[in-house]
Design a protein around this motif. Structure first.
Motif, PDB file in Angstrom:
ATOM      1  N   GLY A  27      38.845  37.068  33.274  1.00 43.36           N
ATOM      2  CA  GLY A  27      40.146  36.474  33.005  1.00 43.36           C
ATOM      3  C   GLY A  27      40.485  35.337  33.956  1.00 43.36           C
ATOM      4  N   TYR A  28      39.830  35.297  35.099  1.00 41.39           N
ATOM      5  CA  TYR A  28      40.052  34.251  36.102  1.00 41.39           C
ATOM      6  C   TYR A  28      38.892  33.268  36.184  1.00 41.39           C
ATOM      7  N   ALA A  29      37.714  33.637  35.718  1.00 41.64           N
ATOM      8  CA  ALA A  29      36.486  32.893  35.971  1.00 41.64           C
ATOM      9  C   ALA A  29      36.352  31.647  35.106  1.00 41.64           C
ATOM     10  N   THR A  30      35.725  30.637  35.694  1.00 41.24           N
ATOM     11  CA  THR A  30      35.349  29.445  34.943  1.00 41.24           C
ATOM     12  C   THR A  30      33.840  29.388  34.768  1.00 41.24           C
ATOM     13  N   GLY A  31      33.126  30.228  35.471  1.00 38.81           N
ATOM     14  CA  GLY A  31      31.676  30.262  35.365  1.00 38.81           C
ATOM     15  C   GLY A  31      31.137  31.432  36.150  1.00 38.81           C
ATOM     16  N   GLY A  32      29.858  31.627  36.038  1.00 39.55           N
ATOM     17  CA  GLY A  32      29.217  32.700  36.773  1.00 39.55           C
ATOM     18  C   GLY A  32      28.290  33.476  35.883  1.00 39.55           C
ATOM     19  N   GLN A  33      27.705  34.502  36.458  1.00 39.10           N
ATOM     20  CA  GLN A  33      26.801  35.348  35.688  1.00 39.10           C
ATOM     21  C   GLN A  33      26.729  36.719  36.329  1.00 39.10           C
ATOM     22  N   LYS A  34      26.515  37.705  35.511  1.00 34.87           N
ATOM     23  CA  LYS A  34      26.417  39.095  35.950  1.00 34.87           C
ATOM     24  C   LYS A  34      27.574  39.482  36.856  1.00 34.87           C
ATOM     25  N   SER A  35      27.332  39.713  38.145  1.00 33.60           N
ATOM     26  CA  SER A  35      28.413  40.200  39.003  1.00 33.60           C
ATOM     27  C   SER A  35      28.905  39.169  40.014  1.00 33.60           C
ATOM     28  N   VAL A  36      28.613  37.888  39.785  1.00 35.93           N
ATOM     29  CA  VAL A  36      29.111  36.810  40.640  1.00 35.93           C
ATOM     30  C   VAL A  36      29.774  35.769  39.749  1.00 35.93           C
ATOM     31  N   HIS A  37      31.019  35.410  40.104  1.00 35.99           N
ATOM     32  CA  HIS A  37      31.797  34.504  39.257  1.00 35.99           C
ATOM     33  C   HIS A  37      32.442  33.404  40.083  1.00 35.99           C
ATOM     34  N   GLU A  38      32.528  32.208  39.497  1.00 37.34           N
ATOM     35  CA  GLU A  38      33.256  31.098  40.094  1.00 37.34           C
ATOM     36  C   GLU A  38      34.694  31.196  39.606  1.00 37.34           C
ATOM     37  N   VAL A  39      35.638  31.186  40.528  1.00 36.05           N
ATOM     38  CA  VAL A  39      37.049  31.283  40.155  1.00 36.05           C
ATOM     39  C   VAL A  39      37.846  30.225  40.913  1.00 36.05           C
ATOM     40  N   TRP A  40      38.689  29.510  40.198  1.00 35.27           N
ATOM     41  CA  TRP A  40      39.630  28.562  40.794  1.00 35.27           C
ATOM     42  C   TRP A  40      40.960  29.281  40.870  1.00 35.27           C
ATOM     43  N   LEU A  41      41.499  29.452  42.067  1.00 33.56           N
ATOM     44  CA  LEU A  41      42.709  30.254  42.236  1.00 33.56           C
ATOM     45  C   LEU A  41      43.743  29.548  43.103  1.00 33.56           C
ATOM     46  N   THR A  42      45.001  29.696  42.716  1.00 36.01           N
ATOM     47  CA  THR A  42      46.097  29.353  43.612  1.00 36.01           C
ATOM     48  C   THR A  42      46.261  30.542  44.555  1.00 36.01           C
ATOM     49  N   GLU A  43      47.061  30.396  45.575  1.00 32.64           N
ATOM     50  CA  GLU A  43      47.304  31.526  46.483  1.00 32.64           C
ATOM     51  C   GLU A  43      47.913  32.705  45.739  1.00 32.64           C
ATOM     52  N   ALA A  44      48.844  32.439  44.821  1.00 30.69           N
ATOM     53  CA  ALA A  44      49.486  33.523  44.053  1.00 30.69           C
ATOM     54  C   ALA A  44      48.475  34.222  43.155  1.00 30.69           C
ATOM     55  N   GLU A  45      47.599  33.457  42.496  1.00 30.91           N
ATOM     56  CA  GLU A  45      46.582  34.055  41.640  1.00 30.91           C
ATOM     57  C   GLU A  45      45.599  34.878  42.464  1.00 30.91           C
ATOM     58  N   LYS A  46      45.254  34.398  43.657  1.00 30.24           N
ATOM     59  CA  LYS A  46      44.342  35.144  44.529  1.00 30.24           C
ATOM     60  C   LYS A  46      44.950  36.491  44.910  1.00 30.24           C
ATOM     61  N   ARG A  47      46.218  36.493  45.293  1.00 33.19           N
ATOM     62  CA  ARG A  47      46.883  37.752  45.647  1.00 33.19           C
ATOM     63  C   ARG A  47      46.914  38.705  44.457  1.00 33.19           C
ATOM     64  N   ARG A  48      47.230  38.185  43.267  1.00 34.87           N
ATOM     65  CA  ARG A  48      47.292  39.024  42.066  1.00 34.87           C
ATOM     66  C   ARG A  48      45.914  39.606  41.743  1.00 34.87           C
ATOM     67  N   MET A  49      44.864  38.785  41.836  1.00 28.09           N
ATOM     68  CA  MET A  49      43.520  39.266  41.560  1.00 28.09           C
ATOM     69  C   MET A  49      43.109  40.344  42.561  1.00 28.09           C
ATOM     70  N   LEU A  50      43.397  40.145  43.841  1.00 26.65           N
ATOM     71  CA  LEU A  50      43.053  41.151  44.847  1.00 26.65           C
ATOM     72  C   LEU A  50      43.843  42.439  44.646  1.00 26.65           C
ATOM     73  N   ASP A  51      45.114  42.319  44.233  1.00 28.96           N
ATOM     74  CA  ASP A  51      45.904  43.512  43.907  1.00 28.96           C
ATOM     75  C   ASP A  51      45.287  44.286  42.750  1.00 28.96           C
ATOM     76  N   GLU A  52      44.768  43.566  41.763  1.00 35.09           N
ATOM     77  CA  GLU A  52      44.155  44.217  40.599  1.00 35.09           C
ATOM     78  C   GLU A  52      42.846  44.900  40.965  1.00 35.09           C
ATOM     79  N   ILE A  53      42.010  44.229  41.754  1.00 32.94           N
ATOM     80  CA  ILE A  53      40.691  44.797  42.059  1.00 32.94           C
ATOM     81  C   ILE A  53      40.811  46.050  42.912  1.00 32.94           C
TER      82      ILE A  53
END
Length: 96
Positions: free
Chosen positions: A30-56
């Motif tokens: 839902g956040y990734a712009t690229g990647g494969q298997k278990s490594v993903h490229e993600v472009w995040l704002t600070e707010a998106e980073k906090r939300r993603m870390l809260d989810e994981i």
């Protein structure tokens, strides 16, 4: 109103149980712009980073699983192999 700055990160995980691994993959895609298997490229704002870390945090078992988020230095040149494309911050994202 100014647009929040996005930074490029690599998000990687090693999750033992299939159900949690599938949930983490779905969440990260839902956040990734690229990647494969278990490594993903993600472009995040600070707010998106906090939300993603809260989810994981809710998806992993910290006694057996690992999650890694690395902010990449924008001053470094990106190298790609094969038909890979250099990561770029797209004009818009759909998160949801």
């Amino acid at each position: 109103m100014s647009t929040p700055t996005r930074h490029l990160y690599l998000a990687a995980y090693d999750i033992r149980e299939d159900r949690r691994r599938v949930a983490a993959l779905k969440m990260l895609r839902g956040y990734a712009t690229g990647g494969q298997k278990s490594v993903h490229e993600v472009w995040l704002t600070e707010a998106e980073k906090r939300r993603m870390l809260d989810e994981i945090v809710w998806l992993i078992d910290d006694s057996t699983d690992r999650f890694f988020l690395l902010r990449l230095d924008p001053r470094q040149r990106t190298l790609t192999l094969g038909v890979g494309e250099a990561p770029s911050d797209p004009d818009f994202f759909y998160v949801g």
